[in-house]
Write a protein that holds these residues in place. Structure first.
Motif, PDB file in Angstrom:
ATOM      1  N   ALA B  86      49.927  50.806  40.713  1.00  0.00           N
ATOM      2  CA  ALA B  86      48.570  50.316  40.503  1.00  0.00           C
ATOM      3  C   ALA B  86      48.449  49.590  39.163  1.00  0.00           C
ATOM      4  O   ALA B  86      47.781  48.547  39.063  1.00  0.00           O
ATOM      5  CB  ALA B  86      47.576  51.477  40.564  1.00  0.00           C
ATOM      6  N   GLN B  88      50.801  48.006  37.646  1.00  0.00           N
ATOM      7  CA  GLN B  88      51.466  46.715  37.809  1.00  0.00           C
ATOM      8  C   GLN B  88      50.556  45.722  38.540  1.00  0.00           C
ATOM      9  O   GLN B  88      50.431  44.560  38.140  1.00  0.00           O
ATOM     10  CB  GLN B  88      52.779  46.893  38.591  1.00  0.00           C
ATOM     11  CG  GLN B  88      53.587  45.612  38.752  1.00  0.00           C
ATOM     12  CD  GLN B  88      54.007  45.021  37.407  1.00  0.00           C
ATOM     13  OE1 GLN B  88      54.608  45.719  36.580  1.00  0.00           O
ATOM     14  NE2 GLN B  88      53.668  43.758  37.166  1.00  0.00           N
ATOM     15  N   ALA B  89      49.899  46.206  39.585  1.00  0.00           N
ATOM     16  CA  ALA B  89      48.996  45.330  40.350  1.00  0.00           C
ATOM     17  C   ALA B  89      47.837  44.866  39.474  1.00  0.00           C
ATOM     18  O   ALA B  89      47.429  43.699  39.514  1.00  0.00           O
ATOM     19  CB  ALA B  89      48.483  46.063  41.587  1.00  0.00           C
ATOM     20  N   ARG B  90      47.307  45.789  38.656  1.00  0.00           N
ATOM     21  CA  ARG B  90      46.191  45.429  37.770  1.00  0.00           C
ATOM     22  C   ARG B  90      46.635  44.376  36.749  1.00  0.00           C
ATOM     23  O   ARG B  90      45.900  43.410  36.474  1.00  0.00           O
ATOM     24  CB  ARG B  90      45.681  46.693  37.050  1.00  0.00           C
ATOM     25  CG  ARG B  90      44.312  46.527  36.389  1.00  0.00           C
ATOM     26  CD  ARG B  90      43.897  47.810  35.636  1.00  0.00           C
ATOM     27  NE  ARG B  90      44.081  48.999  36.444  1.00  0.00           N
ATOM     28  CZ  ARG B  90      43.168  49.472  37.292  1.00  0.00           C
ATOM     29  NH1 ARG B  90      42.015  48.858  37.415  1.00  0.00           N
ATOM     30  NH2 ARG B  90      43.415  50.554  38.002  1.00  0.00           N
ATOM     31  N   ASP B  92      49.044  42.216  37.170  1.00  0.00           N
ATOM     32  CA  ASP B  92      49.236  40.955  37.901  1.00  0.00           C
ATOM     33  C   ASP B  92      47.890  40.264  38.155  1.00  0.00           C
ATOM     34  O   ASP B  92      47.778  39.036  38.059  1.00  0.00           O
ATOM     35  CB  ASP B  92      49.953  41.220  39.236  1.00  0.00           C
ATOM     36  CG  ASP B  92      51.395  41.687  39.028  1.00  0.00           C
ATOM     37  OD1 ASP B  92      51.926  41.511  37.906  1.00  0.00           O
ATOM     38  OD2 ASP B  92      51.980  42.238  39.983  1.00  0.00           O
ATOM     39  N   LEU B  93      46.868  41.062  38.485  1.00  0.00           N
ATOM     40  CA  LEU B  93      45.533  40.506  38.707  1.00  0.00           C
ATOM     41  C   LEU B  93      45.004  39.849  37.432  1.00  0.00           C
ATOM     42  O   LEU B  93      44.540  38.705  37.445  1.00  0.00           O
ATOM     43  CB  LEU B  93      44.574  41.619  39.158  1.00  0.00           C
ATOM     44  CG  LEU B  93      43.102  41.214  39.278  1.00  0.00           C
ATOM     45  CD1 LEU B  93      42.891  40.300  40.482  1.00  0.00           C
ATOM     46  CD2 LEU B  93      42.191  42.433  39.387  1.00  0.00           C
ATOM     47  N   GLU B 106      48.072  39.386  48.293  1.00  0.00           N
ATOM     48  CA  GLU B 106      49.098  40.424  48.170  1.00  0.00           C
ATOM     49  C   GLU B 106      48.829  41.301  46.937  1.00  0.00           C
ATOM     50  O   GLU B 106      49.001  42.519  46.981  1.00  0.00           O
ATOM     51  CB  GLU B 106      50.466  39.725  48.121  1.00  0.00           C
ATOM     52  CG  GLU B 106      51.667  40.569  47.820  1.00  0.00           C
ATOM     53  CD  GLU B 106      51.916  40.681  46.329  1.00  0.00           C
ATOM     54  OE1 GLU B 106      52.371  41.773  45.914  1.00  0.00           O
ATOM     55  OE2 GLU B 106      51.632  39.718  45.570  1.00  0.00           O
ATOM     56  N   ILE B 107      48.377  40.676  45.839  1.00  0.00           N
ATOM     57  CA  ILE B 107      48.037  41.457  44.632  1.00  0.00           C
ATOM     58  C   ILE B 107      46.836  42.357  44.914  1.00  0.00           C
ATOM     59  O   ILE B 107      46.819  43.541  44.553  1.00  0.00           O
ATOM     60  CB  ILE B 107      47.721  40.509  43.448  1.00  0.00           C
ATOM     61  CG1 ILE B 107      48.961  39.692  43.067  1.00  0.00           C
ATOM     62  CG2 ILE B 107      47.212  41.316  42.249  1.00  0.00           C
ATOM     63  CD1 ILE B 107      48.696  38.656  41.972  1.00  0.00           C
ATOM     64  N   ARG B 110      47.849  45.324  46.971  1.00  0.00           N
ATOM     65  CA  ARG B 110      48.580  46.329  46.196  1.00  0.00           C
ATOM     66  C   ARG B 110      47.652  47.117  45.285  1.00  0.00           C
ATOM     67  O   ARG B 110      47.854  48.294  45.022  1.00  0.00           O
ATOM     68  CB  ARG B 110      49.652  45.640  45.333  1.00  0.00           C
ATOM     69  CG  ARG B 110      50.961  45.393  46.053  1.00  0.00           C
ATOM     70  CD  ARG B 110      52.046  45.061  45.028  1.00  0.00           C
ATOM     71  NE  ARG B 110      51.938  43.706  44.517  1.00  0.00           N
ATOM     72  CZ  ARG B 110      51.900  43.378  43.217  1.00  0.00           C
ATOM     73  NH1 ARG B 110      51.953  44.325  42.288  1.00  0.00           N
ATOM     74  NH2 ARG B 110      51.812  42.124  42.837  1.00  0.00           N
ATOM     75  N   LEU B 111      46.601  46.434  44.765  1.00  0.00           N
ATOM     76  CA  LEU B 111      45.697  47.096  43.831  1.00  0.00           C
ATOM     77  C   LEU B 111      44.703  48.006  44.550  1.00  0.00           C
ATOM     78  O   LEU B 111      44.466  49.140  44.136  1.00  0.00           O
ATOM     79  CB  LEU B 111      44.925  46.031  43.032  1.00  0.00           C
ATOM     80  CG  LEU B 111      43.928  46.551  41.984  1.00  0.00           C
ATOM     81  CD1 LEU B 111      44.668  47.288  40.875  1.00  0.00           C
ATOM     82  CD2 LEU B 111      43.115  45.409  41.402  1.00  0.00           C
TER      83      LEU B 111
END
Lengths: 243, 243
Positions: B86, B88-90, B92-93, B106-107, B110-111
């Protein structure tokens, strides 16, 4: 302004029909008012007789909050002389809608722009007369459709200090530029599944308004199905801004 | 459910912190209640300490209307164990937003999707415990973000009978299908100029909800700038549906 009839409604509201030159109208004032009342101008799509029960309900709700309310017939509607060009534009619009075709900007321009040009000065003249009555003070709000009329009024008429706009009619492209010039607080009503309306244009118009305070209330129920709670919320908006 | 602290606020509201297993939460109950109170579950983006003052304000407004209110910490937020995926997804966002790039579906998946999977059963367990308290009855409402959590709860949890959803977070594509299954009355709040949110996705989600009564209130003021009058309108929605 000549009053042509007068009746006291069961909630004490005084309802008076008037004419202003050739324009018929109706004024509702609260039953008991110790000071000049703020005023709400009630816009509508045309046809005072057909719209009477809905207009009177809105007026009575306004009167319960201490506001006077007034409306006039639109040019080309009700008992007023028809415009051949407007009738043709209306027929062209309905033909496009019934065929499920996109509505040409050119049809919308022919239908709405001349109406705005004629109706807005009439509303301003009406406002002059209404504000000269001792029982009416200010501030002044505009409530209703046609949204292009409300938009133009919000731009050109400094005596209007807040507006509830009903996004239920087609919007000429040039109105988006006018919308950017609006700065008064706005409360915009949109019926989400209004089949005869362009939802995306309504959202774009809301986006375009220059007002720092603007609120969009979207509801279900079709063009004429504005829920009671949405009417209540619009009334609360005026209570916040006109009281 | 173990209560770990208790204080009486100046308006008489009883505020109790609790833990439910490893999940911390807060319960607010009205100062004076003759019957078991309806309950509002207060959703938020995570971080009970950081969100405390806003949550407490919403809870106190609810209590003034006779409602109990409760919230729990989100998985991976506050003092709860972080999820590396989570985080990592945050990251990336935020990288996409800061670069002004469109946010990949996709991001968002994942989030948000794992958060929904974990949080919804926790809310349901919390609801079991809250409804076993003698001072809490029903009906139950959900109020707040994360909108995907509120949407899933509205689908899977029949004890929730109305929801105020804050459209302020990115929405996985699969949630649109779930939204069509929602039938309870909805009041959706959208901050129109919320830069870290996808406005069009919020409008599409509102459109997708299957509820016969659904209302969208869009306002200015940025993500955290919901006007007081919009909070009041949300409270009135619950008063209509939970009283």
């Amino acid at each position: 302004m000549h009053f042509t009839s007068e009746q006291r409604l069961d909630d004490g509201v005084l309802e008076r029909e008037f004419t202003l030159g050739e324009i018929p109208g109706i004024l509702w004032t609260p039953g008991s008012a110790s000071a000049p009342a703020p005023l709400i101008l009630l816009g509508h799509p045309g046809g005072l007789h057909k719209m009477y029960s809905r207009l009177a309900a809105r007026a009575r709700q306004s009167a319960a909050e201490g506001f006077a309310a007034a409306t006039i017939e639109l040019p080309g509607s009700g008992d007023r002389p028809r415009s051949a060009a407007a009738e043709q534009a209306r027929a062209d619009l309905h033909r496009a809608l019934e065929a499920g075709e996109p509505v040409d900007d050119e049809i919308v321009d022919r239908l709405v722009l001349p109406l705005v040009e004629k109706a807005v000065p009439e509303w301003q003249t009406t406002l002059d007369s209404l504000l000269s009555l001792p029982e009416i003070g200010g501030p002044v709000g505009y409530s209703g459709g046609v949204i292009s009329i409300g938009t133009r009024l919000a731009v050109v008429e400094p005596r209007i200090s807040a507006a509830v706009l009903f996004a239920g009619s087609f919007v000429p492209r040039t109105m988006f530029e006018e919308a950017r010039q609006v700065t008064i607080p706005l409360h915009v009503l949109l019926q989400w599944d209004d089949r005869g309306n362009d939802r995306q244009a309504a959202l774009d118009l809301f986006d375009a308004f220059g007002s720092k305070e603007k609120t969009l209330h979207a509801n279900m129920g079709g063009h004429t199905g504005v829920p009671q709670f949405a009417g209540d919320a619009a009334a609360q908006f005026f209570t916040r801004h006109l009281s």
